[in-house]
Design an enzyme around this catalytic site. Structure first.
Site, PDB file in Angstrom:
ATOM      1  N   GLU A 154      -7.264  17.941  -6.712  1.00  0.00           N
ATOM      2  CA  GLU A 154      -7.666  17.277  -5.648  1.00  0.00           C
ATOM      3  C   GLU A 154      -7.503  17.941  -4.107  1.00  0.00           C
ATOM      4  OE1 GLU A 154      -6.243  13.226  -5.987  1.00  0.00           O
ATOM      5  OE2 GLU A 154      -6.837  13.051  -8.008  1.00  0.00           O
ATOM      6  N   LYS A 188     -10.526   1.624  -8.671  1.00  0.00           N
ATOM      7  CA  LYS A 188     -11.411   2.833  -8.886  1.00  0.00           C
ATOM      8  C   LYS A 188     -12.567   2.303  -9.688  1.00  0.00           C
ATOM      9  CE  LYS A 188      -7.703   6.380  -9.870  1.00  0.00           C
ATOM     10  NZ  LYS A 188      -6.766   6.573 -10.859  1.00  0.00           N
TER      11      LYS A 188
HETATM   12  P1  PGA Z   1      -6.955  10.555 -12.193  1.00  0.00           P
HETATM   13  O1  PGA Z   1      -5.740  10.527 -10.988  1.00  0.00           O
HETATM   14  O2  PGA Z   1      -8.345  10.414 -11.464  1.00  0.00           O
HETATM   15  O3  PGA Z   1      -6.655  11.854 -12.801  1.00  0.00           O
HETATM   16  O4  PGA Z   1      -6.713   9.216 -12.959  1.00  0.00           O
HETATM   17  C1  PGA Z   1      -5.899   9.746  -9.669  1.00  0.00           C
HETATM   18  C2  PGA Z   1      -4.679   8.989  -9.725  1.00  0.00           C
HETATM   19  O5  PGA Z   1      -3.681   8.722 -10.865  1.00  0.00           O
HETATM   20  O6  PGA Z   1      -4.692   7.831  -8.819  1.00  0.00           O
HETATM   21 ZN    ZN Z   2      -2.720   6.986  -9.735  1.00  0.00          ZN
END
Ligand code: PGA
Ligand code: ZN
Length: 431
Positions: A202, A336
């Site tokens: 990230e 998300k």
């Molecule tokens: P991931 O990580 O997109 O790999 O799930 C992001 C998070 O855990 O917030």
């Molecule tokens: Zn997370």
């Protein structure tokens, strides 16, 4: 305004993995795309990301089945439909799928069309996406990763994300400035100590630490080196991603880096101790998604002083969020799009969160794309917070930069309350 055509195809995300993009065209010739991101520390309660699983093809990761589902199942049902009826379109796809976790069509197939339709509808109306999605005008306070760990950096730290929140910023521009200064100060410190190993998935630094606490020390030092006061100008946020540290069989949490194991109570005590010694304002997934007693323990200890965000425990799923609200296990929800699979359900999850007096934190995935949909989603809903990873790599910067563009377009109508958003959930902080 009718949907005239839909197509889907394979593109690649920020880790170079295959993902699905859909294009929707309308009867007036307007065209728009939606590109789906992908997690690495994926929660077990997330909607299903459909991949082909053939090891001879893209190491099992290709998405041609999801693409075929768009063409063969979704397209016939959606062609000719009104693009402004997002709710109806999403419901049609949910019904076509017919499973609780979208495993028949794939949440990635459904979401690509859902996002593309919303974007096309906004374009057809001549509106920016945020204005089409909702009436909000609040610029989000970013959570920005400084070092990466866990599944995003080959377990260089057990805690997944060490993030910065520019609590002292009075404008979005000032958030960018504080973040820029602290991010680069942290890099400088790591280089000087021979602990700089590039960046993780990230965009945060890929560190070489001996303990998880070392990352907390680095953050405090970086804030100071950049000329700011820790806790006042800038505070720390953690994503423990504790489901990845939890052993269901023994009921223990494990820090592999330090060869330490913790019971639920011990792990809660460790986090409480960190919060007492470091300026931590927010913790995401402090406990595993199945350890609700642990969540309650953490919330009772710290819920008045620290934002407690549920990610894997809620997976943007309204039923799970409602259960969490009832049991009082957190005060914020990570949002998300691809955890649930439609724009409509994501908007619903944000609404349910806000109605409970909790804070939504709109979030990217570790595998991202250049699509900046979530910047618009955060503003449209007055979510107040946005988590996109770090302050490098274009798939991350695309989102931070999009907020700058949104602010310009909103001109005088844009609002920024910064860390004032926490007053809603942290009464103890504001007296
Ligand atoms: P991931 O990580 O997109 O790999 O799930 C992001 C998070 O855990 O917030
Ligand atoms: Zn997370």
């Amino acid at each position: 305004m009718k949907i005239a055509s839909i197509s889907a195809y394979q593109v690649f995300d920020s880790r170079g993995q295959p993902t699905i993009e859909a294009e929707v065209a309308l009867q007036d010739g307007t065209r728009s795309c939606g590109t789906v991101p992908s997690g690495a520390s994926t929660g077990q309660f997330e909607a299903l990301e459909l991949r082909d699983g053939d090891p001879r093809k893209f190491r099992g990761k290709s998405v041609f089945k999801a693409i075929a589902n768009v063409h063969d199942i979704i397209r016939p049902a959606v062609l000719g439909r009104d693009v402004f009826d997002q709710r109806g379109l999403d419901q049609t796809m949910i019904d076509l799928d017919g499973t609780p976790n979208k495993k028949r069509l794939g949440a990635n197939a459904i979401l690509a069309v859902s996002m593309a339709a919303a974007q096309a509808a906004a374009r057809a109306r001549g509106e920016p996406l945020h204005a089409y999605l909702g009436p909000g005008n609040l610029l989000p306070l970013p959570e920005i990763q400084i070092t990466g760990g866990g599944a995003h950096a080959n377990w260089r730290t057990d805690v997944q994300d060490y993030l910065l929140i520019a609590t002292g910023a009075r404008s979005y521009a000032e958030v960018m400035e504080i973040t820029y200064n602290v991010y680069h100060a942290a890099g400088e410190i790591l280089k000087k100590r021979g602990k700089y190993f590039g960046v993780a998935d990230e965009g945060g630094y890929w560190p070489d630490f001996k303990s998880n606490e070392e990352a907390l020390q680095l953050l405090v030092e970086a804030i100071e080196l950049a000329g700011y006061q820790p806790g006042r100008d800038a505070a720390i946020s953690l994503d423990v991603a504790a489901s990845d540290l939890f052993d269901e069989a023994t009921g223990k949490y494990r820090f592999s880096l330090e060869q330490r194991e913790f019971s639920t109570a011990e792990f809660a005590a460790l986090l409480e101790d960190w919060c007492a010694r470091y300026p931590i304002i927010s913790i995401e997934d402090p406990m595993a998604d199945t350890d609700w007693e642990g969540w309650q323990m953490v919330f009772q200890k710290m819920g008045q002083r620290v934002q407690i965000i549920g990610d894997d425990v809620f997976t943007t799923n309204i039923t799970r969020i409602r259960a969490g609200i009832e049991k009082r296990i957190a005060n914020a929800v990570l949002i998300k799009l691809n955890q649930i699979g439609t724009v409509t359900e994501t908007l619903e999850a944000i609404r349910v969160t806000q109605e409970a007096g909790w804070l939504p934190v709109v979030s990217a995935r570790s595998g991202e794309t250049e699509d900046a949909f979530i910047a618009h989603l955060a503003v449209a809903t007055n979510a107040g917070q946005l988590k996109v990873g770090s302050f490098s790599r274009s798939e991350r910067m695309a989102k931070w930069n999009e907020v700058i563009r949104i602010e310009r377009r909103l001109a005088g109508a844009a609002r920024f309350v910064g860390s004032g958003i926490f007053q809603q959930i942290l009464p103890a902080k504001s007296d």
